[in-house]
Design a protein around this motif. Structure first.
Motif, PDB file in Angstrom:
ATOM      1  N   VAL A 385       0.834  -1.208   0.000  1.00 51.89           N
ATOM      2  CA  VAL A 385       0.000   0.000   0.000  1.00 51.89           C
ATOM      3  C   VAL A 385       0.865   1.253   0.000  1.00 51.89           C
ATOM      4  O   VAL A 385       0.627   2.192  -0.773  1.00 51.89           O
ATOM      5  CB  VAL A 385      -0.944  -0.005   1.232  1.00 51.89           C
ATOM      6  CG1 VAL A 385      -1.667   1.336   1.359  1.00 51.89           C
ATOM      7  CG2 VAL A 385      -1.954  -1.135   1.121  1.00 51.89           C
ATOM      8  N   MET A 386       1.877   1.259   0.843  1.00 51.13           N
ATOM      9  CA  MET A 386       2.744   2.447   0.931  1.00 51.13           C
ATOM     10  C   MET A 386       3.545   2.671  -0.336  1.00 51.13           C
ATOM     11  O   MET A 386       3.888   3.800  -0.685  1.00 51.13           O
ATOM     12  CB  MET A 386       3.694   2.323   2.136  1.00 51.13           C
ATOM     13  CG  MET A 386       2.996   2.417   3.472  1.00 51.13           C
ATOM     14  SD  MET A 386       4.156   2.289   4.843  1.00 51.13           S
ATOM     15  CE  MET A 386       3.014   2.121   6.208  1.00 51.13           C
ATOM     16  N   GLY A 387       3.839   1.578  -1.035  1.00 48.71           N
ATOM     17  CA  GLY A 387       4.572   1.711  -2.293  1.00 48.71           C
ATOM     18  C   GLY A 387       3.809   2.493  -3.339  1.00 48.71           C
ATOM     19  O   GLY A 387       4.410   3.044  -4.277  1.00 48.71           O
ATOM     20  N   VAL A 391       5.054  10.925  -2.164  1.00 47.81           N
ATOM     21  CA  VAL A 391       6.019  11.349  -1.153  1.00 47.81           C
ATOM     22  C   VAL A 391       5.324  12.179  -0.079  1.00 47.81           C
ATOM     23  O   VAL A 391       5.584  12.033   1.126  1.00 47.81           O
ATOM     24  CB  VAL A 391       7.159  12.167  -1.804  1.00 47.81           C
ATOM     25  CG1 VAL A 391       8.081  12.762  -0.732  1.00 47.81           C
ATOM     26  CG2 VAL A 391       7.961  11.285  -2.750  1.00 47.81           C
ATOM     27  N   GLU A 392       4.423  13.074  -0.497  1.00 47.35           N
ATOM     28  CA  GLU A 392       3.712  13.920   0.463  1.00 47.35           C
ATOM     29  C   GLU A 392       2.855  13.080   1.407  1.00 47.35           C
ATOM     30  O   GLU A 392       2.807  13.328   2.627  1.00 47.35           O
ATOM     31  CB  GLU A 392       2.831  14.950  -0.265  1.00 47.35           C
ATOM     32  CG  GLU A 392       3.611  16.039  -1.002  1.00 47.35           C
ATOM     33  CD  GLU A 392       4.181  15.536  -2.330  1.00 47.35           C
ATOM     34  OE1 GLU A 392       3.835  14.404  -2.743  1.00 47.35           O
ATOM     35  OE2 GLU A 392       4.977  16.276  -2.936  1.00 47.35           O
ATOM     36  N   GLN A 393       2.165  12.078   0.849  1.00 42.58           N
ATOM     37  CA  GLN A 393       1.327  11.226   1.684  1.00 42.58           C
ATOM     38  C   GLN A 393       2.162  10.434   2.687  1.00 42.58           C
ATOM     39  O   GLN A 393       1.796  10.301   3.860  1.00 42.58           O
ATOM     40  CB  GLN A 393       0.512  10.266   0.798  1.00 42.58           C
ATOM     41  CG  GLN A 393      -0.587  10.950  -0.002  1.00 42.58           C
ATOM     42  CD  GLN A 393      -1.240  10.012  -0.991  1.00 42.58           C
ATOM     43  OE1 GLN A 393      -0.579   9.128  -1.558  1.00 42.58           O
ATOM     44  NE2 GLN A 393      -2.536  10.206  -1.231  1.00 42.58           N
ATOM     45  N   LEU A 394       3.300   9.910   2.206  1.00 48.30           N
ATOM     46  CA  LEU A 394       4.180   9.165   3.103  1.00 48.30           C
ATOM     47  C   LEU A 394       4.747  10.065   4.207  1.00 48.30           C
ATOM     48  O   LEU A 394       4.869   9.651   5.363  1.00 48.30           O
ATOM     49  CB  LEU A 394       5.323   8.525   2.313  1.00 48.30           C
ATOM     50  CG  LEU A 394       4.955   7.324   1.442  1.00 48.30           C
ATOM     51  CD1 LEU A 394       6.120   6.959   0.537  1.00 48.30           C
ATOM     52  CD2 LEU A 394       4.565   6.128   2.313  1.00 48.30           C
ATOM     53  N   SER A 395       5.080  11.302   3.818  1.00 43.73           N
ATOM     54  CA  SER A 395       5.620  12.240   4.800  1.00 43.73           C
ATOM     55  C   SER A 395       4.589  12.559   5.870  1.00 43.73           C
ATOM     56  O   SER A 395       4.895  12.576   7.067  1.00 43.73           O
ATOM     57  CB  SER A 395       6.066  13.526   4.097  1.00 43.73           C
ATOM     58  OG  SER A 395       6.564  14.464   5.035  1.00 43.73           O
ATOM     59  N   ASP A 396       3.331  12.797   5.442  1.00 46.60           N
ATOM     60  CA  ASP A 396       2.260  13.071   6.400  1.00 46.60           C
ATOM     61  C   ASP A 396       2.020  11.872   7.310  1.00 46.60           C
ATOM     62  O   ASP A 396       1.805  12.015   8.523  1.00 46.60           O
ATOM     63  CB  ASP A 396       0.963  13.428   5.664  1.00 46.60           C
ATOM     64  CG  ASP A 396       1.042  14.782   4.981  1.00 46.60           C
ATOM     65  OD1 ASP A 396       1.940  15.571   5.345  1.00 46.60           O
ATOM     66  OD2 ASP A 396       0.221  15.048   4.090  1.00 46.60           O
TER      67      ASP A 396
END
Length: 425
Positions: A385-387, A391-396
């Motif tokens: 899912v994270m893949g 980048v913004e979503q992962l950072s948040d």
């Protein structure tokens, strides 16, 4: 070597006093205080009287001692001022006569009361001189005379009244006090007590003083008008063991002969000497407790449970290493270890393999392995899912879980400390 002294020597906090010079605020601490602290082997750390400092006292750690000295009158709302019975006209006259002292400094009050209460909670050595002795008494629930002349003189015969401040002879003014036997003050000035009179002459720079002494303290000296000139906590006085809680209304550091640095009495610097001795001992005790942390004590029920789990693991290890089974009547002893493993799944596969090598998962290990596999499957799905996230979503997401982790850590620490405190008590 000199550069390391600030690390080696104990730290004594001293709060500065604010004054106005050339239309600007200036903070200062009397040099005599600093000289004596340094000469006896400690480092004075000046806490500036700056707005908001009372919320930052943790930043001055480690604190090995606190010396509080001169300053303005303490805010009357902090003690039982309403019982003084002074009229508005009398209060106005007090403000006029003692203008330099009656300008209340609430920030200094907050800083010094915070430090005094910290010392009382942790048994940090504390020496209060003049205002510092009044702060100590108020911090422990005692009260003050708002003005000695207006309040105390009403109760005192005229021939026993004492002038506690003389603006025309500020440093030279002295009055007599009677020292209480078998107190630290008695021991310090013993060689100067002529003819067994138990009296010395002290300086005096105050118009307020202790009215009702807090219950934990014992007087060390009285003026002839009955005003308490020194007090201490006998249960918190043993300089060799790092214990020192004391207040002196007079200034022994300034009791010096005119145009000379020679003290009025040999015992004048003793308060500072013994205070720093306690500070040094407290630092050693604090460093010892930090370097060698005491193990958590378990109550009897928890200790019995720990022993049962430990025996379960030991039996499982013996089964694994010897390859032999065990008598059916004793198989139930393995349940405790198996239940412990099933309820603790925050182990990696490597840790689980190591436990198997020790024989700790011989019995009922199947359910434990299944839960590990389930965790691995969840991890795989999460990675997929994270893949697909930006980048913004992962950072948040990372910021959110970092915040949650901090909150969890704080809450967990409070709960663990609560358990440990319950166990200790």
């Amino acid at each position: 070597m000199a550069s390391d002294l600030s690390v080696i020597l104990p730290r004594v906090l001293i709060v500065s006093r604010r004054s106005v010079r050339k239309n600007k605020f200036v903070d200062f601490v009397g040099e005599y205080h600093l000289d004596l602290i340094v000469s006896y082997g400690a480092v004075p750390v000046i806490v500036p009287r700056v707005t908001g400092v009372h919320t930052l006292l943790d930043s001055f750690e480690p604190i090995h001692g606190v010396l509080l000295c001169e300053g303005e009158d303490i805010d009357p709302s902090l003690y039982e001022a309403e019982t003084s019975g002074l009229s508005q006209e009398e209060l106005e006259e007090i403000r006029r006569l003692h203008a330099s002292d009656t300008a209340i400094d609430k920030e200094k009050d907050s800083i010094e009361l915070g430090l005094a209460k910290l010392c009382l909670e942790r048994n940090i050595p504390y020496l209060g001189i003049c205002r510092g002795s009044q702060i100590l008494n108020v911090a422990c629930g005692g009260s003050l005379y708002q003005d000695i002349e207006k309040e105390l003189f009403k109760k005192c015969p005229e021939n026993q009244r004492v002038k506690h401040i003389d603006y025309d002879n500020y440093d030279g003014h002295r009055h007599r006090i009677k020292v209480v036997e078998n107190t630290p003050l008695h021991h310090w000035f013993n060689d100067s007590l002529e003819g067994g009179k138990m009296e010395i002459w002290v300086n005096s720079y105050h118009h307020q003083g202790v009215k009702r002494l807090a219950q934990r303290f014992v007087p060390m000296a009285f003026a002839s008008d009955s005003l308490i000139e020194g007090f201490y906590d006998p249960d918190a006085y043993n300089p060799q063991e790092g214990k020192f809680i004391m207040g002196l209304q007079f200034h022994p550091e300034r009791m010096r002969q005119q145009d000379s640095d020679e003290f009025d009495y040999p015992g004048c610097p003793s308060a500072y000497k013994e205070f720093v001795k306690a500070v040094i001992a407290y630092q050693k005790k604090l460093n010892s407790s930090i370097s060698v942390q005491k193990p958590i004590k378990l109550n009897q029920e928890m200790e019995n449970e720990r022993k049962i789990i430990l025996r379960s693991f030991s039996l499982a290890k013996n089964i694994y290493t010897t390859g032999r089974g065990m008598h059916p009547s004793k198989e139930s002893e393995l349940d405790a270890g198996a239940e412990f493993l099933v309820s603790n799944t925050a182990l990696s596969v490597q840790q689980e393999n190591r436990l198997k090598q020790m024989g700790a998962t011989v019995r009922n290990a199947g359910s434990y392995i299944e839960r590990l596999k389930l965790n691995e499957e969840r991890e795989r799905i999460a990675r997929n899912v994270m893949g697909k996230m930006t980048v913004e979503q992962l950072s948040d997401l990372m910021s959110f879980y970092h915040m949650m982790g901090q909150i969890c850590s704080e809450v967990l620490e409070r709960k663990v400390n609560g358990i440990v405190n319950d166990v200790d008590s």
